[in-house]
Design a protein around this motif. Structure first.
Motif, PDB file in Angstrom:
ATOM      1  N   GLN A   7     -25.169   0.361 -25.392  1.00 45.38           N
ATOM      2  CA  GLN A   7     -25.435   1.628 -26.077  1.00 45.38           C
ATOM      3  C   GLN A   7     -24.957   2.848 -25.300  1.00 45.38           C
ATOM      4  O   GLN A   7     -24.483   3.814 -25.890  1.00 45.38           O
ATOM      5  N   GLU A   8     -25.085   2.836 -23.973  1.00 40.12           N
ATOM      6  CA  GLU A   8     -24.878   4.035 -23.177  1.00 40.12           C
ATOM      7  C   GLU A   8     -23.592   4.054 -22.352  1.00 40.12           C
ATOM      8  O   GLU A   8     -23.245   5.094 -21.796  1.00 40.12           O
ATOM      9  N   CYS A   9     -22.919   2.936 -22.264  1.00 40.84           N
ATOM     10  CA  CYS A   9     -21.744   2.836 -21.386  1.00 40.84           C
ATOM     11  C   CYS A   9     -20.533   2.396 -22.211  1.00 40.84           C
ATOM     12  O   CYS A   9     -20.094   1.244 -22.146  1.00 40.84           O
ATOM     13  N   VAL A  10     -19.990   3.306 -22.952  1.00 41.93           N
ATOM     14  CA  VAL A  10     -18.893   3.016 -23.877  1.00 41.93           C
ATOM     15  C   VAL A  10     -17.684   2.459 -23.124  1.00 41.93           C
ATOM     16  O   VAL A  10     -17.269   3.001 -22.098  1.00 41.93           O
ATOM     17  N   GLY A  11     -17.175   1.343 -23.644  1.00 41.94           N
ATOM     18  CA  GLY A  11     -15.970   0.751 -23.083  1.00 41.94           C
ATOM     19  C   GLY A  11     -16.188  -0.096 -21.843  1.00 41.94           C
ATOM     20  O   GLY A  11     -15.216  -0.540 -21.225  1.00 41.94           O
ATOM     21  N   LYS A  12     -17.423  -0.322 -21.453  1.00 45.01           N
ATOM     22  CA  LYS A  12     -17.712  -1.149 -20.269  1.00 45.01           C
ATOM     23  C   LYS A  12     -17.984  -2.581 -20.708  1.00 45.01           C
ATOM     24  O   LYS A  12     -18.678  -2.826 -21.686  1.00 45.01           O
ATOM     25  N   ASP A  13     -17.443  -3.541 -19.972  1.00 50.00           N
ATOM     26  CA  ASP A  13     -17.690  -4.935 -20.307  1.00 50.00           C
ATOM     27  C   ASP A  13     -18.686  -5.556 -19.335  1.00 50.00           C
ATOM     28  O   ASP A  13     -19.020  -4.969 -18.306  1.00 50.00           O
TER      29      ASP A  13
END
Length: 166
Positions: free
Chosen positions: A92-98
């Protein structure tokens, strides 16, 4: 849940510049394990809401491209309840993180256990299988022994079969 270690700006445990969280506690006890100190569930420091906030903040740090979070251990799937809140927040809070997870359990074992499969659903890459000293290969990327697989979890779940990560 205890945290054995936390590394910011790690380039060894997954693709790109990452942050890596090592959980404490493992029942696999693989012969030759590089991180045997983490077998003890009481090793390290307690996981707190403040620590979780720090992990989220570190993933979203300005000016540095962090690819995502790696979860290692110990055995991350021993701590599904403790890690679900974190992985949900990352989504939800870390866009683009895998999210990459190393586990002694196989993909199939995790899928068969509904308590573990929920955590798997938030994962992008799974390195699965116990470390087998007799199959150790230092030339392998992101894994220690020949039996372990680097799995693209999203594609595997979508296709209903194991799809290896490129």
């Amino acid at each position: 849940m205890n945290i054995a270690d936390y590394k910011k700006y790690d380039v060894l445990n997954g693709k790109g510049l990452r942050n890596s969280l090592f959980t404490s506690g493992c029942r696999h006890h693989c012969k030759g394990c590089f991180n045997a100190a983490t077998w003890n569930f009481d090793y390290g420091t307690p996981y707190t809401p403040q620590f979780e906030d720090q992990v989220i903040s570190d993933l979203n740090v300005e000016g540095i491209k962090i690819s995502g979070l790696s979860l290692l251990g110990g055995e991350p799937f021993e701590h599904v309840d403790g890690l679900l809140g974190l992985v949900r927040r990352i989504q939800q809070e870390c866009v683009g993180k895998d999210i990459w997870i190393w586990s002694g359990y196989t993909f199939e074992e995790i899928l068969a256990d509904t308590s573990k499969s929920e955590l798997l659903a938030y994962c992008d890459v799974l390195i699965d299988g116990k470390f087998i000293l007799e199959q150790r290969n230092l030339k392998l990327q992101w894994r220690g022994s020949e039996n372990q697989r680097v799995i693209n979890v999203k594609q595997s779940l979508h296709q209903g079969k194991v799809v290896l990560q490129d």
